[in-house]
Structures are given as C-alpha cells and as structure tokens.
Write an enzyme that holds these catalytic residues in place. Structure first.
Site, short mmCIF file in Angstrom:
data_model
loop_
_atom_site.label_atom_id
_atom_site.label_comp_id
_atom_site.label_asym_id
_atom_site.label_seq_id
_atom_site.Cartn_x
_atom_site.Cartn_y
_atom_site.Cartn_z
N TYR A 78 7.91 -39.14 9.27
CA TYR A 78 8.22 -38.79 7.88
C TYR A 78 7.83 -39.90 6.89
O TYR A 78 8.63 -40.28 6.03
CB TYR A 78 9.72 -38.49 7.71
CG TYR A 78 10.24 -37.26 8.44
CD1 TYR A 78 9.39 -36.30 8.98
CD2 TYR A 78 11.61 -37.04 8.57
CE1 TYR A 78 9.88 -35.19 9.65
CE2 TYR A 78 12.11 -35.94 9.24
CZ TYR A 78 11.23 -35.02 9.78
OH TYR A 78 11.74 -33.92 10.43
N HIS A 135 10.54 -35.55 18.99
CA HIS A 135 10.23 -34.64 17.88
C HIS A 135 9.61 -33.30 18.34
O HIS A 135 9.92 -32.25 17.79
CB HIS A 135 9.29 -35.34 16.89
CG HIS A 135 9.44 -34.87 15.49
ND1 HIS A 135 9.28 -35.68 14.39
CD2 HIS A 135 9.75 -33.65 14.98
CE1 HIS A 135 9.48 -34.98 13.29
NE2 HIS A 135 9.76 -33.74 13.62
N1 LIG Z 1 12.76 -31.57 13.92
C1 LIG Z 1 11.81 -30.96 13.26
O1 LIG Z 1 10.75 -30.65 13.81
C2 LIG Z 1 12.01 -30.67 11.80
C3 LIG Z 1 11.10 -29.82 11.15
C4 LIG Z 1 11.32 -29.53 9.80
C5 LIG Z 1 12.40 -30.09 9.14
N2 LIG Z 1 13.24 -30.95 9.80
C6 LIG Z 1 14.39 -31.58 9.09
O2 LIG Z 1 15.12 -30.61 8.37
C7 LIG Z 1 15.21 -31.00 6.99
C8 LIG Z 1 15.32 -29.78 6.11
O3 LIG Z 1 14.22 -28.93 6.28
P1 LIG Z 1 13.46 -28.12 5.15
O4 LIG Z 1 13.21 -28.97 3.96
O5 LIG Z 1 12.29 -27.47 5.81
O6 LIG Z 1 14.44 -26.95 4.80
P2 LIG Z 1 15.69 -26.65 3.84
O7 LIG Z 1 16.63 -27.79 3.80
O8 LIG Z 1 16.18 -25.32 4.30
O9 LIG Z 1 15.02 -26.40 2.42
C9 LIG Z 1 14.88 -27.33 1.43
C10 LIG Z 1 14.60 -26.53 0.16
O10 LIG Z 1 15.80 -25.84 -0.21
C11 LIG Z 1 16.09 -26.12 -1.57
N3 LIG Z 1 17.54 -26.23 -1.73
C12 LIG Z 1 18.40 -27.02 -1.03
N4 LIG Z 1 19.66 -26.86 -1.48
C13 LIG Z 1 19.58 -25.95 -2.50
C14 LIG Z 1 20.53 -25.39 -3.37
N5 LIG Z 1 21.82 -25.72 -3.31
N6 LIG Z 1 20.10 -24.49 -4.29
C15 LIG Z 1 18.79 -24.15 -4.36
N7 LIG Z 1 17.85 -24.66 -3.58
C16 LIG Z 1 18.24 -25.56 -2.64
C17 LIG Z 1 15.42 -27.42 -1.87
O11 LIG Z 1 15.05 -27.46 -3.24
P3 LIG Z 1 15.58 -28.64 -4.23
O12 LIG Z 1 14.89 -29.89 -3.77
O13 LIG Z 1 15.17 -28.15 -5.56
O14 LIG Z 1 17.07 -28.70 -4.05
C18 LIG Z 1 14.19 -27.38 -0.99
O15 LIG Z 1 13.12 -26.72 -1.65
C19 LIG Z 1 13.97 -31.88 6.78
O16 LIG Z 1 14.13 -32.75 5.69
C20 LIG Z 1 13.93 -32.64 8.08
O17 LIG Z 1 14.86 -33.71 8.05
C21 LIG Z 1 13.08 -31.22 11.11
#
Ligand SMILES: NC(=O)c1ccc[n+]([C@@H]2O[C@H](COP(=O)([O-])OP(=O)(O)OC[C@H]3O[C@@H](n4cnc5c(N)ncnc54)[C@H](OP(=O)(O)O)[C@@H]3O)[C@@H](O)[C@H]2O)c1
Length: 303
Positions: A78, A135
């Site tokens: 990341y 990962h």
């Molecule tokens: N292990 C793996 O392979 C893997 C893969 C992918 C992700 N991850 C981890 O999972 C984390 C989260 O994943 P993700 O970013 O894909 O998905 P997510 O958390 O489901 O989605 C983030 C999105 O949701 C929005 N959001 C969050 N809270 C909100 C709210 N209260 N109201 C409206 N919109 C909201 C955010 O916008 P705003 O910024 O405008 O709030 C952003 O666009 C990553 O940062 C990473 O740490 C791990």
C-alpha cells in the site's frame, strides 16, 4: 468497540480502519481538483499528490485513535501507508493500537518473507505486529511463505498470523503442510457478495473473518435494497447498517474513508442491533458480485 478473541487468545477490535491507498489518494485528489477548478489551474505532480495523500491519511488516523478505532489494516503493497502509520502512531503507547500488515507478493516471489516483515516493522517503527497476513495465495509460493511466517510467529515478531484471499481449496492445501493454521482470513465480503460457504468453512475451523471492501465501496446498487428502510428505521446511514451487519454475523469489517465525518459516523454503530430477520434480509441482497480481484483468476505479479 468490542473485543474479538482469536483462536490463539490474541484480542483484537471488532472494527478496523483500512489504509489501502488507492481510495484515499483518488478522493483526496478529486476534492482538491474540484476546489481548484474555477480558480487557478493547479497541476498536481506525483510528489504533491503523494504528499497530499499522506497528510490526509495521517490526519484521519489521529481522528480514528481519538474516536476509539485503534485497529489499522495496511500492507507492504500500500505505497507509503506503513510509513505514514509509523510516523503517526509513534506518539501513542504501543499497546494502545492494533496493527495488521501483510506480506506482499514480491517478497513471496523473492523468497524474502523475513526481510519483508523486517521492512514493515522498520516502516511502522515497532518491534512486533499484532497480526501478520499473507496478502495473496501466490501459486507455487504460498506454502513455503507460510512456513516462514510460522517461524516469525514463534519468534514473537507477530502476535498472530493469517492469510488474505484464501478460498476453501487454498486453506485445504495449506492444512496438509501447516503446523499452525491461520488465525484470520481477510476476504472480500459485503452484502453484494456474502461468501456464505467460505465464511461457514472458516467459522467451523476457528478462523476469524476480516471483511474487506466491507461497504461494497458504497456501490449504487445498495440504494435499491432493504438497506434503505432498515437505515430509516434506526436513523442510521447505509454504511452504518452494513458495518453493524458484519459485526453481528461475526466478521471484523475493515472500512476505508478519506472523509473524517464518514469515518466518525462509521464508528457510531454500537447503539443499536439488527434483528435476526433484518440480518437475513441483508443476506438476501447477495448477487455474488465480486468487486475486487478474484484469487482464483488474477495475475499475482500485478497486485
Ligand atoms: N487484503 C486484501 O487483499 C484487501 C483488498 C482490498 C482492500 N483491503 C483493505 O480493505 C480496506 C477497505 O477497502 P475498500 O476501500 O475497497 O472498501 P470500502 O471500505 O468498502 O469502501 C471505501 C469507500 O466507501 C466510502 N465510504 C466509507 N464510509 C462511508 C460513509 N459513511 N458514507 C459514504 N461513503 C462511505 C468511501 O468514501 P469516502 O472516502 O468519501 O468516505 C470510499 O469510497 C482497504 O483500505 C484495505 O485496507 C484489503
């Protein structure tokens, strides 16, 4: 926040803040670009974009600590996330936060698992990680990588070890070689993709699920579902309902936000409980729609 006890008795929080950079990067930049649009034309070069992203992340991590979310998910993959977390969390006592980081695919291909963790510890400015995850199940590499991770665990460099993106067949293969089974499997899981079979398998084996992309990145399709009346009933947002649903089905959701108000709201989910029937209704939203990479069909070298 509630404590979750992993199968080796390590205690971790039931909600985690995700620091995967792509989202923070893009939303931060979009906002800045919007502000600049009618003023002076600002061209953000790569260094400026990175600096902006890092300031944003650092601020939000501090706010997260102040509002009781003390669990952070990062990875060697990341970008500067580990460094920013290290610089920001350094001022807090080590026991006051829970850090999850990951072995990246490059270190698996290079056979540098130990060096990978040492580099993470250096960036994070700590001498152990609370949870160290592989990962991706890199084909032909993941068994050897796991054996190295078992050694690092026995040396106390990580308090718990686990995997990400492992399907049942990966876990079955691992079982034939492992001395220690993963304590956690971090997988994509949200109402559009509930992963029932994999979750049930992990629950039966004592493997804790961490759910990533937990809000389905607030996919528009969610607005046409039962989440809307449920959110109205509890006077909560869709994101809050989804996060609470994860907790009530036993997942630890990871949520990412570049918006401080969203982040604070996402933590305000402990004053209500969904009924069994509402949990089932949300389960029914599932359309097996994966939004991220499929571990059985992706190029591990690109991740
Ligand atoms: N292990 C793996 O392979 C893997 C893969 C992918 C992700 N991850 C981890 O999972 C984390 C989260 O994943 P993700 O970013 O894909 O998905 P997510 O958390 O489901 O989605 C983030 C999105 O949701 C929005 N959001 C969050 N809270 C909100 C709210 N209260 N109201 C409206 N919109 C909201 C955010 O916008 P705003 O910024 O405008 O709030 C952003 O666009 C990553 O940062 C990473 O740490 C791990």
């Amino acid at each position: 926040m509630k404590d979750i006890v992993l199968c080796n008795d390590v205690i971790m929080p039931d909600l985690c803040f995700g620091t995967g950079i792509t989202n923070i990067y893009s939303t931060g930049i979009k906002r800045k670009a919007k502000l600049a649009k009618n003023k002076i034309k600002v061209i953000l070069n790569k260094d400026k974009k990175n600096a902006l992203m890092n300031i944003n992340l650092s601020k939000i991590v501090d706010v997260s600590m102040q509002h009781g979310c003390k669990c952070f998910d990062t990875s060697r993959a990341y970008g500067a996330s580990e460094l920013v977390l290290g610089n920001t969390l350094n001022k807090y006592p080590r026991e006051s936060y829970f850090l999850v980081t990951k072995l990246c695919n490059t270190d698996q291909y290079n056979g540098s698992v130990r060096e990978g963790l040492e580099n993470s510890l250096k960036a994070l400015k700590i001498d152990y990680v609370d949870l160290y995850l592989m990962h991706w199940p890199v084909e032909g590499r993941f068994i050897d990588s796991w054996k190295e991770m078992e050694k690092l665990y026995s040396e106390g460099k990580c308090k718990a070890i686990g995997v990400c993106n492992f399907n049942i067949h990966h876990l079955e293969e691992l079982k034939s070689y492992a001395t220690i089974m993963p304590m956690v499997n971090e997988i994509e899981c949200h109402p559009l993709f509930t992963q029932n079979e994999l979750r049930e398998y992990c629950n039966n084996c004592g493997i804790q699920i961490m759910a990533y992309t937990s809000t389905a990145r607030m996919d528009e399709r969610l607005r046409k579902t039962c989440l809307v009346p449920i959110a109205q009933k509890y006077n909560k947002t869709l994101a809050q309902i989804i996060l609470r649903w994860h907790q009530q089905i036993g997942n630890i959701p990871i949520v990412n936000s570049s918006n401080i108000e969203h982040m604070i709201a996402n933590l305000d989910i402990n004053d209500f409980s969904l009924t069994e029937s509402e949990i089932e209704q949300i389960m029914g939203i599932n359309i097996n729609s994966r939004l991220r990479y499929d571990p059985d069909n992706c190029d591990f070298k690109q991740l």
